[in-house]
Design an enzyme around this catalytic site. Structure first.
Site, PDB file in Angstrom:
ATOM      1  CB  SER A 168      -0.961  -0.027   1.192  1.00 53.35           C
ATOM      2  OG  SER A 168      -1.882   1.039   1.133  1.00 53.35           O
ATOM      3  CB  THR A 169       1.325   4.085   2.376  1.00 53.04           C
ATOM      4  OG1 THR A 169      -0.078   4.236   2.550  1.00 53.04           O
ATOM      5  CG2 THR A 169       1.987   5.458   2.333  1.00 53.04           C
ATOM      6  CG  HIS A 195      -4.198  -0.956  -0.690  1.00 48.50           C
ATOM      7  ND1 HIS A 195      -4.047  -0.821   0.673  1.00 48.50           N
ATOM      8  CD2 HIS A 195      -4.672  -2.216  -0.885  1.00 48.50           C
ATOM      9  CE1 HIS A 195      -4.411  -1.944   1.268  1.00 48.50           C
ATOM     10  NE2 HIS A 195      -4.785  -2.806   0.343  1.00 48.50           N
ATOM     11  CG  MET A 284      -1.966   3.151   7.819  1.00 47.56           C
ATOM     12  SD  MET A 284      -2.229   4.939   7.875  1.00 47.56           S
ATOM     13  CE  MET A 284      -2.686   5.144   9.591  1.00 47.56           C
ATOM     14  CG  ASP A 287      -6.010  -5.571   2.419  1.00 44.41           C
ATOM     15  OD1 ASP A 287      -6.778  -6.522   2.663  1.00 44.41           O
ATOM     16  OD2 ASP A 287      -5.714  -5.196   1.265  1.00 44.41           O
TER      17      ASP A 287
END
Length: 344
Positions: A168-169, A195, A284, A287
């Site tokens: 993600s991030t 993401h 973050m 998931d």
């Protein structure tokens, strides 16, 4: 005593956006907008004067554009930067360039600024990491190895018919680092759930395909899973795997994240059982942790990125805390570990 407010500087040449963003941000009481700026030059001056924790930075602006302003802000301050991006293929390509230059994340303007507070929070975590990590060329932290079940040893080969990756991030940069270490002749397919919204995953796949040895494509419904190919799950949809192909479907309320690492991992467990190599990169939240942990209990093998090299140590931390990680490694060692695990 309540924690200090997170200070945000809003940068946009549009009067409309400068009027809409501050109240949207301050709807969450953790955040305070300390100022606005109308172009890149104004952004640099106000960043240095106001010392915000986070800067939301438009890309297309007069006087100085967001890319040039980003370079200055990253080099001259400790503020984290989130780009405001047009949701177009061209906008996606420029946004990925911004991520390479040091932006933490981005928000597509056309999506109603959804999840803005989550992204601002991630940017603050990334700022803490940036401040803690000295920019002195220090050696990366040594690998941390968790206790292993008797099925294999750290550094050994893993029985896997597919590799799945969650991020993600900070993920685009992490994926670049990992995939650039992989050979063209991969013995299994690799499927990545990063993401990202639509268009951006296509641009990411193209960028990785142009700069790395393996073939990288954005996944499409009905594609055959082929060894040697890396599939990027398309943004805005849910991606699953069967024993032989990829299924891409609209989200049916399965997850806040589209694509979801949990959704992908659950399908891999159903299709391949224990014959899965899982890799959890920076991001973050949690998931993927639940389904990766189930894979681990079944006998699959999971690698997590370590805290020191993560932009945001959320998803890997959740997996470690769930007891689902077999190895915890610095980012610069993960690509090589995938190679040894797959025997390539």
């Amino acid at each position: 005593m309540s924690p200090p407010l997170i200070r945000v500087l809003v940068v946009d040449d549009s009067p409309f956006m400068r009027s809409v963003l501050p109240p949207k941000i301050e709807a969450d009481p953790r955040f305070k907008v300390v100022g606005t700026a109308i172009d890149g030059r104004d952004a640099i001056e106000k960043t240095l004067a106001l010392s915000p924790d986070v800067v939301t930075l438009d890309i297309d602006m007069p006087v100085m554009n967001g890319i040039d302003a980003l370079k200055e802000i990253v080099s001259r301050s400790s503020a984290s930067v989130i780009m405001l991006s047009a949701r177009t293929e061209q906008g996606a390509s420029i946004t990925l360039e911004a991520l390479d230059l040091g932006a933490i994340d981005f928000i597509p303007k056309s999506r109603g600024l959804e999840r803005i507070h989550e992204k601002l929070s991630a940017a603050v975590e990334a700022r803490k990491h940036r401040i803690r990590t000295p920019a002195t060329g220090a050696k990366p932290a040594a690998a941390v190895r968790t206790p292993l079940p008797p099925r294999t040893a750290c550094g050994g080969r893993v029985s896997a018919k597919i590799c799945i990756v969650g991020s993600s991030t900070g993920g685009p940069q992490a994926l670049q680092s990992v995939i650039s270490q992989l050979p063209e002749a991969l013995p299994v397919p690799i499927v990545v759930a990063q993401h990202m919204p639509p268009n951006f995953t296509k641009a990411l796949a193209q960028r990785l395909n142009d700069t790395c040895k393996p073939k990288v494509v954005e996944a499409e419904d009905g594609m055959t899973l082929t060894k040697g190919t890396i599939y990027i799950a398309p943004g805005g949809m849910q991606t699953r795997v069967t024993g032989s192909e990829i299924k891409v479907r609209p989200d049916q309320g399965e997850s806040l994240y589209k694509p979801s690492v949990d959704v992908l991992a659950e399908s891999a467990r159903s299709a391949f059982g224990k014959n899965v190599l899982g890799v959890m990169l920076t991001g973050m939240g949690a998931d993927g942790a639940a389904e990766f942990a189930k894979l681990h209990k079944l006998g699959a093998y999971n690698i997590s990125q370590d805290q020191a090299s993560c932009v945001v140590y959320g998803m890997p931390r959740s997996l470690v805390e769930a007891g689902g990680s077999d190895e915890v490694l610095p980012l610069d060692q993960i690509g090589g570990r995938i190679r040894s695990a797959l025997g390539c």
